[in-house]
Design a protein around this motif. Structure first.
Motif, PDB file in Angstrom:
ATOM      1  N   GLY A 112       0.833  -1.194   0.000  1.00 26.03           N
ATOM      2  CA  GLY A 112       0.000   0.000   0.000  1.00 26.03           C
ATOM      3  C   GLY A 112       0.873   1.250   0.000  1.00 26.03           C
ATOM      4  O   GLY A 112       2.094   1.184   0.040  1.00 26.03           O
ATOM      5  N   GLN A 116      -2.681   6.541  -4.979  1.00 29.13           N
ATOM      6  CA  GLN A 116      -3.300   5.223  -4.823  1.00 29.13           C
ATOM      7  C   GLN A 116      -3.752   4.665  -6.178  1.00 29.13           C
ATOM      8  O   GLN A 116      -3.554   3.481  -6.471  1.00 29.13           O
ATOM      9  CB  GLN A 116      -4.493   5.318  -3.874  1.00 29.13           C
ATOM     10  N   ASN A 117      -4.344   5.506  -6.999  1.00 30.68           N
ATOM     11  CA  ASN A 117      -4.819   5.049  -8.308  1.00 30.68           C
ATOM     12  C   ASN A 117      -3.666   4.595  -9.194  1.00 30.68           C
ATOM     13  O   ASN A 117      -3.785   3.617  -9.946  1.00 30.68           O
ATOM     14  CB  ASN A 117      -5.607   6.166  -8.990  1.00 30.68           C
ATOM     15  N   TYR A 172       0.323  -2.294  -9.534  1.00 31.59           N
ATOM     16  CA  TYR A 172       0.483  -3.505  -8.736  1.00 31.59           C
ATOM     17  C   TYR A 172      -0.751  -4.406  -8.683  1.00 31.59           C
ATOM     18  O   TYR A 172      -0.657  -5.546  -8.247  1.00 31.59           O
ATOM     19  CB  TYR A 172       0.874  -3.126  -7.305  1.00 31.59           C
ATOM     20  N   GLN A 173      -1.910  -3.927  -9.098  1.00 29.41           N
ATOM     21  CA  GLN A 173      -3.111  -4.736  -8.917  1.00 29.41           C
ATOM     22  C   GLN A 173      -3.906  -4.967 -10.197  1.00 29.41           C
ATOM     23  O   GLN A 173      -4.987  -5.555 -10.145  1.00 29.41           O
ATOM     24  CB  GLN A 173      -4.015  -4.087  -7.864  1.00 29.41           C
ATOM     25  N   SER A 174      -3.377  -4.551 -11.332  1.00 31.40           N
ATOM     26  CA  SER A 174      -4.118  -4.699 -12.590  1.00 31.40           C
ATOM     27  C   SER A 174      -3.773  -5.976 -13.333  1.00 31.40           C
ATOM     28  O   SER A 174      -4.432  -6.315 -14.317  1.00 31.40           O
ATOM     29  CB  SER A 174      -3.830  -3.496 -13.496  1.00 31.40           C
ATOM     30  N   THR A 215      -0.015  -8.983  -5.228  1.00 29.74           N
ATOM     31  CA  THR A 215      -0.913  -9.809  -6.030  1.00 29.74           C
ATOM     32  C   THR A 215      -0.157 -10.666  -7.039  1.00 29.74           C
ATOM     33  O   THR A 215      -0.771 -11.312  -7.867  1.00 29.74           O
ATOM     34  CB  THR A 215      -1.943  -8.942  -6.789  1.00 29.74           C
ATOM     35  N   THR A 267      -5.154  10.208  -3.175  1.00 30.55           N
ATOM     36  CA  THR A 267      -6.004   9.370  -4.026  1.00 30.55           C
ATOM     37  C   THR A 267      -5.357   9.142  -5.385  1.00 30.55           C
ATOM     38  O   THR A 267      -5.381   8.025  -5.928  1.00 30.55           O
ATOM     39  CB  THR A 267      -7.384  10.026  -4.200  1.00 30.55           C
ATOM     40  N   TYR A 306      -0.797   3.279  -8.179  1.00 31.69           N
ATOM     41  CA  TYR A 306      -0.279   1.990  -7.716  1.00 31.69           C
ATOM     42  C   TYR A 306      -1.297   0.859  -7.875  1.00 31.69           C
ATOM     43  O   TYR A 306      -0.902  -0.305  -7.979  1.00 31.69           O
ATOM     44  CB  TYR A 306       0.222   2.107  -6.281  1.00 31.69           C
ATOM     45  N   ARG A 307      -2.574   1.180  -7.955  1.00 30.35           N
ATOM     46  CA  ARG A 307      -3.555   0.138  -8.282  1.00 30.35           C
ATOM     47  C   ARG A 307      -3.292  -0.414  -9.683  1.00 30.35           C
ATOM     48  O   ARG A 307      -3.373  -1.621  -9.913  1.00 30.35           O
ATOM     49  CB  ARG A 307      -4.970   0.695  -8.179  1.00 30.35           C
TER      50      ARG A 307
END
Length: 263
Positions: A189, A209-210, A216-218, A258, A206, A212-213
């Motif tokens: 995070g 955060q977007n 790391y999370q796509s 992930t 925000t 790194y989403r």
């Protein structure tokens, strides 16, 4: 204030109001600026450049010869910025021919038994906790916090406003604004608490955060993730800093939680 039980080389350049406690050794080719305090049993070797209002605690060694077999006695320096505190038994080696200097920036805190190796560049407002070992030619950017007993591999780049969990073993680059932890040293995070303390707005947080989403999370690899970030997320200082960091990473960045290896 010269302490009669200290050894100070006559060629050392020391401001008049520097406090030097007993059993200090200060070699030639040393500069110490005003307001600094040198604790007992500190050793300051050739090439030290110590700024204003620093506080160096007993047992520290500044500008020691690099622990690098390629070092051939070249003229290099170790620079300590203004208002930096160096606690007990810290060692800061001077540079080699690679960069010519080791730098610890302004307003830093190096806690006891920390080692900063040759040619490392530490930014401003950095905190490095007890017994952390930083190898040669590492870069640590402004406002990073490194937890105690961590070890950082040679050439690693730690981005700004990063929080590293204590006991970490870092062999990959750490991009800006994130928290890093757990046994596999993965992304955990963003460092939202630290960013709020440094007056980042909710909109900035925000936005980070977007970014790194996507990174790391796509499920995308880094190259495709960066292309998506550039194409779809609004430009900002933070976005551009993260993109540039990832593109310029020489060792590759830390993995995401992930990734397949974490499942």
């Amino acid at each position: 204030m010269k302490q009669p039980l200290a050894y100070i080389h006559p060629e050392a350049k020391i401001a008049p109001n520097v406090v030097i406690e007993p059993f200090v050794t200060i070699d030639k080719n040393v500069v110490i600026e005003e307001g600094t305090r040198i604790g007992s049993n500190v050793t300051i070797m050739e090439g030290a450049r110590i700024g204003k209002n620093c506080n160096i605690f007993p047992g520290a060694v500044i500008a020691g010869v690099p622990q690098d077999l390629k070092f051939q006695g070249e003229d290099t320096v170790a620079i300590i910025g203004d208002n930096t505190t160096i606690r007990e038994c810290v060692t800061v080696n001077r540079g080699t021919a690679s960069r010519g200097k080791t730098v610890v920036g302004k307003n830093c805190l190096l806690m006891a038994y920390t080692h900063i190796a040759h040619d490392t560049i530490v930014g401003d407002n950095v905190i490095i906790a007890n017994a952390t070992q930083v190898a040669g030619e590492v870069r640590i950017d402004d406002f990073a916090i490194i937890g105690g007993t961590s070890a950082i591999h040679q050439f690693v780049h730690v981005g700004s406003h990063v929080m590293i969990q204590g006991g970490s073993l870092l062999s990959k680059d750490v991009p800006p604004y994130v928290k890093v932890g757990n046994a596999k040293m993965s992304y955990g995070g963003i460092n939202s608490i630290g960013l709020r303390r440094r007056n980042f707005t909710n909109e900035q947080i925000t936005g980070i955060q977007n970014i790194y989403r996507v990174l790391y999370q796509s499920g995308l690899n880094n190259t495709d993730a960066i292309e998506k970030i550039e194409a779809e997320l609004p430009a900002s200082k933070e976005r551009d800093e993260i993109i540039l960091f990832v593109k310029n990473s020489q060792r590759g960045i830390i993995k995401g939680y992930t990734s397949t290896s974490d499942r």
